[in-house]
Design an enzyme around this catalytic site. Sequence first.
Site, PDB file in Angstrom:
ATOM      1  N   SER A 241       5.713   4.302  15.381  1.00 37.94           N
ATOM      2  CA  SER A 241       6.681   5.149  16.110  1.00 37.94           C
ATOM      3  C   SER A 241       6.030   5.867  17.293  1.00 37.94           C
ATOM      4  O   SER A 241       6.618   5.965  18.374  1.00 37.94           O
ATOM      5  CB  SER A 241       7.352   6.148  15.173  1.00 37.94           C
ATOM      6  OG  SER A 241       6.406   6.875  14.433  1.00 37.94           O
ATOM      7  N   HIS A 271       7.051   1.306   7.653  1.00 36.33           N
ATOM      8  CA  HIS A 271       6.762   2.600   8.297  1.00 36.33           C
ATOM      9  C   HIS A 271       7.719   3.640   7.695  1.00 36.33           C
ATOM     10  O   HIS A 271       7.750   3.817   6.482  1.00 36.33           O
ATOM     11  CB  HIS A 271       6.893   2.397   9.815  1.00 36.33           C
ATOM     12  CG  HIS A 271       6.399   3.533  10.655  1.00 36.33           C
ATOM     13  ND1 HIS A 271       5.557   4.512  10.208  1.00 36.33           N
ATOM     14  CD2 HIS A 271       6.634   3.846  11.979  1.00 36.33           C
ATOM     15  CE1 HIS A 271       5.298   5.373  11.192  1.00 36.33           C
ATOM     16  NE2 HIS A 271       5.952   4.993  12.277  1.00 36.33           N
ATOM     17  N   ARG A 327      -0.381  14.864   3.115  1.00 36.96           N
ATOM     18  CA  ARG A 327       1.062  15.152   3.231  1.00 36.96           C
ATOM     19  C   ARG A 327       1.738  14.939   1.876  1.00 36.96           C
ATOM     20  O   ARG A 327       2.710  15.601   1.531  1.00 36.96           O
ATOM     21  CB  ARG A 327       1.693  14.267   4.308  1.00 36.96           C
ATOM     22  CG  ARG A 327       1.066  14.462   5.687  1.00 36.96           C
ATOM     23  CD  ARG A 327       1.578  13.451   6.690  1.00 36.96           C
ATOM     24  NE  ARG A 327       1.255  12.074   6.323  1.00 36.96           N
ATOM     25  CZ  ARG A 327       1.655  10.997   6.984  1.00 36.96           C
ATOM     26  NH1 ARG A 327       2.412  11.137   8.055  1.00 36.96           N
ATOM     27  NH2 ARG A 327       1.319   9.788   6.580  1.00 36.96           N
ATOM     28  N   ASP A 373       5.364   9.043   2.144  1.00 39.81           N
ATOM     29  CA  ASP A 373       6.691   8.617   1.706  1.00 39.81           C
ATOM     30  C   ASP A 373       6.834   8.521   0.183  1.00 39.81           C
ATOM     31  O   ASP A 373       7.949   8.444  -0.330  1.00 39.81           O
ATOM     32  CB  ASP A 373       7.033   7.269   2.348  1.00 39.81           C
ATOM     33  CG  ASP A 373       7.027   7.357   3.861  1.00 39.81           C
ATOM     34  OD1 ASP A 373       7.639   8.304   4.387  1.00 39.81           O
ATOM     35  OD2 ASP A 373       6.397   6.505   4.508  1.00 39.81           O
TER      36      ASP A 373
HETATM   37  N1  HAX Z   1       1.835  -2.788  -2.586  1.00 38.56           N
HETATM   38  C1  HAX Z   1       1.502  -4.102  -2.694  1.00 38.56           C
HETATM   39  N2  HAX Z   1       0.688  -4.723  -1.812  1.00 38.56           N
HETATM   40  C2  HAX Z   1       0.164  -3.992  -0.825  1.00 38.56           C
HETATM   41  C3  HAX Z   1       0.433  -2.623  -0.675  1.00 38.56           C
HETATM   42  C4  HAX Z   1       1.319  -2.012  -1.596  1.00 38.56           C
HETATM   43  N3  HAX Z   1       1.687  -0.735  -1.507  1.00 38.56           N
HETATM   44  N4  HAX Z   1      -0.244  -2.149   0.407  1.00 38.56           N
HETATM   45  C5  HAX Z   1      -0.906  -3.197   0.928  1.00 38.56           C
HETATM   46  N5  HAX Z   1      -0.659  -4.319   0.198  1.00 38.56           N
HETATM   47  C6  HAX Z   1      -1.116  -5.678   0.447  1.00 38.56           C
HETATM   48  C7  HAX Z   1      -0.706  -6.106   1.865  1.00 38.56           C
HETATM   49  O1  HAX Z   1       0.647  -6.551   1.867  1.00 38.56           O
HETATM   50  C8  HAX Z   1      -1.730  -7.190   2.168  1.00 38.56           C
HETATM   51  O2  HAX Z   1      -1.362  -8.329   1.434  1.00 38.56           O
HETATM   52  P1  HAX Z   1      -1.602  -9.815   2.039  1.00 38.56           P
HETATM   53  O3  HAX Z   1      -3.064  -9.886   2.347  1.00 38.56           O
HETATM   54  O4  HAX Z   1      -1.160 -10.699   0.917  1.00 38.56           O
HETATM   55  O5  HAX Z   1      -0.745  -9.903   3.263  1.00 38.56           O
HETATM   56  C9  HAX Z   1      -2.989  -6.617   1.520  1.00 38.56           C
HETATM   57  O6  HAX Z   1      -2.553  -5.695   0.508  1.00 38.56           O
HETATM   58  C10 HAX Z   1      -3.930  -5.905   2.472  1.00 38.56           C
HETATM   59  O7  HAX Z   1      -3.205  -4.888   3.127  1.00 38.56           O
HETATM   60  P2  HAX Z   1      -3.950  -3.588   3.689  1.00 38.56           P
HETATM   61  O8  HAX Z   1      -4.935  -4.036   4.718  1.00 38.56           O
HETATM   62  O9  HAX Z   1      -4.446  -2.763   2.565  1.00 38.56           O
HETATM   63  O10 HAX Z   1      -2.748  -2.782   4.358  1.00 38.56           O
HETATM   64  P3  HAX Z   1      -2.161  -2.887   5.839  1.00 38.56           P
HETATM   65  O11 HAX Z   1      -2.983  -2.016   6.709  1.00 38.56           O
HETATM   66  O12 HAX Z   1      -1.959  -4.292   6.270  1.00 38.56           O
HETATM   67  O13 HAX Z   1      -0.706  -2.259   5.648  1.00 38.56           O
HETATM   68  C11 HAX Z   1       0.889  -0.708   4.850  1.00 38.56           C
HETATM   69  C12 HAX Z   1      -0.501  -0.894   5.455  1.00 38.56           C
HETATM   70  C13 HAX Z   1       1.225   0.771   4.844  1.00 38.56           C
HETATM   71  C14 HAX Z   1       1.914  -1.423   5.750  1.00 38.56           C
HETATM   72  C15 HAX Z   1       0.896  -1.283   3.426  1.00 38.56           C
HETATM   73  O14 HAX Z   1      -0.013  -0.585   2.621  1.00 38.56           O
HETATM   74  C16 HAX Z   1       2.276  -1.285   2.772  1.00 38.56           C
HETATM   75  O15 HAX Z   1       3.045  -2.218   2.993  1.00 38.56           O
HETATM   76  N6  HAX Z   1       2.613  -0.214   1.955  1.00 38.56           N
HETATM   77  C17 HAX Z   1       3.916  -0.103   1.352  1.00 38.56           C
HETATM   78  C18 HAX Z   1       4.950   0.375   2.351  1.00 38.56           C
HETATM   79  C19 HAX Z   1       4.718   1.832   2.726  1.00 38.56           C
HETATM   80  O16 HAX Z   1       4.554   2.697   1.899  1.00 38.56           O
HETATM   81  N7  HAX Z   1       4.753   2.118   4.040  1.00 38.56           N
HETATM   82  C20 HAX Z   1       4.591   3.472   4.581  1.00 38.56           C
HETATM   83  C21 HAX Z   1       3.229   3.724   5.173  1.00 38.56           C
HETATM   84  C22 HAX Z   1       3.061   5.109   5.723  1.00 38.56           C
HETATM   85  C23 HAX Z   1       3.954   5.307   6.885  1.00 38.56           C
HETATM   86  O17 HAX Z   1       3.849   4.726   7.956  1.00 38.56           O
HETATM   87  N8  HAX Z   1       4.937   6.116   6.714  1.00 38.56           N
HETATM   88  O18 HAX Z   1       5.880   6.250   7.622  1.00 38.56           O
END
Ligand code: HAX
Length: 440
Positions: A241, A271, A327, A373
Amino acid sequence: MGIIKERFKLKADAANAEIKDLLKEHGNKKIGEVTLAQIYQGMRGITGLVSETSLLDAQEGIRFRGYSIPELQKSLPTAIPNGEPLPEGLFYLMLIGELPTEEDVHHVTNVWQRRSHVPTHVFKAIDALPISTHPMTMFVVGVMALQTESDFAREYAKGISKKDYWNPTYDDVMDLIARLPRIAAYIYRRKYKNNEHIQPDGLLDWAGNLAHMMGFEDESFKELMRLYMTIHADHEGGNVSAHATHLVGSALSDPYLSYAAGMNGLAGPLHGLANQEVIKWIFEMQKELGTDNPSKEQIEDYVKKTIAAGKVVPGYGHAVLRKTDPRFTAQMEFGKKHMPDDKLVNTVWKIYETVPPILQSLGKIKNPWPNVDAHSGALLVHYGLVEYEFYTVLFAVSRALGVLANLCWDRALGFPIERPKSVTTSAVKRWLKGEDEIWE
Ligand code: HAX
């Protein structure tokens, strides 16, 4: 010129001179190297932006102009004795770079009250959408309809000098922030409360008024809104964002257009939409298990099932953080103070004990800890705000403070249009074979 605008201009002039000297002396210093993996994997870890308002440490979490969340809770002015910080104070801190006095915060509240009028056509634009429309879509449509009010767009069309861009940007930013609670509350009442609207209260602070216009008069809900609006405001410059707002703003799109772009990014489930996804996921778990008080073992099984289905566990993980998000902790403290026996809040705490070891055991997740979140929805449900599709709108109202304070700085520092280099995989292959030089 208003006092805050004048102070901002003084700070910006000083920063401009400092940055000019800094670049003259150190402009050629390298701050890192980029690997092939990084350009394919979301540019993780590449330092490529300047964002003055906050800095994220992977272990410690966010600091706003050097202050952690607990420090802000001690030092920012509050609406009630020993209460939560007023988000007006955080905005002042991010914009000016210094802690505000009570008087400064009072002044921001008054300025936002004065600028909060929303023209009728904005409500009409929202009303034109089907009631089933997601609240975030309604919100962005409302912001886009408000773009008719942009001073920056008007001044630019007249032919403003580059050195004055910051001035109408500042006015747009103040107007837009002032108007957001009204738009958000309008959407909430339209979609969920029979289209019965509540007029703003001219004596309330920005977050208190949002609570009031949504129909929540409980003082502790107003306190939650003050905390919520403070902790969600900014998370340095590279998150979707903030980066999208900055990127679109770099084309000199006005603050309404830029902020709307950023909020379309916030509406993504990885996000800001994660806050609705968390509660949806917990409600689905309760339904499947037939209990609103699941045991740790039941939660464990449900988490494993979620992962086995190829889904993420919402509210856990982060692209930069590697510890529990402060947070999350701030909201947990709020829960302990105001609703220690709430079943849903206790379920969130049980999930916190259960999820990290499971995610850790998968061996691929860089951060198994909860983000902001994971907690917010349960606190909202406690007060009766159960319509979880609305949650990201609250996040968006708060996020305006950070991304729009940044936009003021972008224009005051004269940042240019953003345009990183991209490459194709065939170009990468040619480069690996030594057939192409590194791209310029
Ligand atoms: N549950 C299951 N699998 C997860 C995970 C979770 N909560 N978090 C990461 N992973 C997986 C990823 O999908 C990725 O899998 P693949 O290699 O198979 O594609 C692997 O673990 C490595 O990911 P990472 O390097 O640890 O995490 P990223 O930096 O790529 O992504 C995210 C960060 C926040 C997008 C991710 O942790 C996620 O999808 N979390 C769940 C959604 C969430 O809570 N989002 C909010 C984040 C905070 C925010 O921006 N708030 O607004």
